[in-house]
Design a protein around this motif. Structure first.
Motif, PDB file in Angstrom:
ATOM      1  N   GLY A  46       0.653  -1.147  -0.072  1.00  0.00           N
ATOM      2  CA  GLY A  46      -0.070  -0.040   0.065  1.00  0.00           C
ATOM      3  C   GLY A  46       0.879   1.267   0.140  1.00  0.00           C
ATOM      4  N   MET A  47       1.957   1.115   0.633  1.00  0.00           N
ATOM      5  CA  MET A  47       2.914   2.492   0.665  1.00  0.00           C
ATOM      6  C   MET A  47       3.569   2.532  -0.659  1.00  0.00           C
ATOM      7  N   ALA A  48       3.911   1.581  -1.332  1.00  0.00           N
ATOM      8  CA  ALA A  48       4.380   1.575  -2.538  1.00  0.00           C
ATOM      9  C   ALA A  48       3.431   2.061  -3.628  1.00  0.00           C
ATOM     10  N   ARG A  49       2.032   1.703  -3.580  1.00  0.00           N
ATOM     11  CA  ARG A  49       1.234   2.221  -4.549  1.00  0.00           C
ATOM     12  C   ARG A  49       1.195   3.828  -4.337  1.00  0.00           C
ATOM     13  N   LEU A  50       1.481   4.261  -3.308  1.00  0.00           N
ATOM     14  CA  LEU A  50       1.304   5.914  -3.405  1.00  0.00           C
ATOM     15  C   LEU A  50       2.301   6.311  -4.068  1.00  0.00           C
ATOM     16  N   HIS A  51       3.520   5.586  -4.866  1.00  0.00           N
ATOM     17  CA  HIS A  51       4.378   6.199  -5.686  1.00  0.00           C
ATOM     18  C   HIS A  51       4.172   5.850  -7.221  1.00  0.00           C
ATOM     19  N   ALA A  52       3.068   4.814  -7.328  1.00  0.00           N
ATOM     20  CA  ALA A  52       3.009   4.180  -8.578  1.00  0.00           C
ATOM     21  C   ALA A  52       1.728   4.877  -9.508  1.00  0.00           C
ATOM     22  N   GLU A  53       1.909   4.970 -10.575  1.00  0.00           N
ATOM     23  CA  GLU A  53       1.256   5.355 -11.762  1.00  0.00           C
ATOM     24  C   GLU A  53       0.597   4.289 -12.544  1.00  0.00           C
ATOM     25  N   GLU A  54      -0.606   4.561 -13.358  1.00  0.00           N
ATOM     26  CA  GLU A  54      -1.061   3.620 -14.268  1.00  0.00           C
ATOM     27  C   GLU A  54      -1.132   2.327 -14.296  1.00  0.00           C
ATOM     28  N   ASP A  55      -0.199   1.549 -15.289  1.00  0.00           N
ATOM     29  CA  ASP A  55      -0.227   0.202 -15.237  1.00  0.00           C
ATOM     30  C   ASP A  55       0.402  -0.287 -14.049  1.00  0.00           C
TER      31      ASP A  55
END
Length: 190
Positions: A46-55
């Motif tokens: 969930g923390m990683a998702r804060l920095h992720a975009e799109e695909d």
């Protein structure tokens, strides 16, 4: 459907918890430690998702959902009695592993082969994905340990093994397709 209208139950105050089949076990038993570590992985993800975009963000969301499936699988022992549950027991399936493998292959096709080990780091997303990778490996080790004494669904183990590989390759993608990977320099500080 899950309905949680009360968060605390007081049933675990003595150091025990209920498994998916209703059996009560110590909170430190290997099964609880394994699926607890899967839950930890989901939080780190969930923390990683804060920095992720799109695909990548969409893929991470799918993996988070899979991790809940995996926790549900691991919290229910005695697979031979699944038919007695009175409802469909949620187990990991090979298709979930196949999807990870296809995604790994697609991401890896964008990358140059590694000529050095890489250090966890680079972009914020890559660093978080490396942390996910290490927590996934710990969850896998605990699940393998569990499998030495109890039945564990084979796709659950395989999924954890592939997942750490997925995080490794995704971290390289997050580092500008590996161009900004932080390379290990053996003996650099001697």
């Amino acid at each position: 459907m899950v309905v949680l209208n009360r968060i605390y139950t007081r049933t675990g105050d003595g150091g025990e918890t209920a498994l998916g089949n209703g059996a009560r076990v110590a909170k430190f038993c290997t099964r609880v430690t394994a699926y607890g570590t899967v839950d930890e992985l989901n939080a780190v993800l969930g923390m990683a998702r804060l920095h992720a975009e799109e695909d990548i963000a969409a893929a991470l969301a799918r993996i988070q959902n899979d991790l809940f499936d995996l926790g549900a699988d691991l919290c229910r022992p005695d697979m031979a009695r699944d038919s007695e549950a009175g409802y469909p027991v949620l187990r990991m399936v090979p298709a979930q592993v196949d999807r990870l493998e296809a995604e790994i292959d697609a991401m890896n096709a964008r990358l140059e082969p590694l000529r050095s080990f890489i250090l966890p780091g680079g972009t914020a997303l890559a660093a978080h994905l490396h942390l996910c990778r290490t927590v996934a490996r710990r969850a896998e080790r605990l699940t393998v340990e569990l499998a030495t004494t109890e039945d564990v669904n084979t796709p659950a183990l395989t999924y954890l093994n592939r997942l750490s590989d997925w995080f490794f390759v995704a971290a390289r993608i997050a580092n500008d397709d590996g161009r900004t990977d932080v390379l290990w320099v053996p003996g650099a500080n001697r």
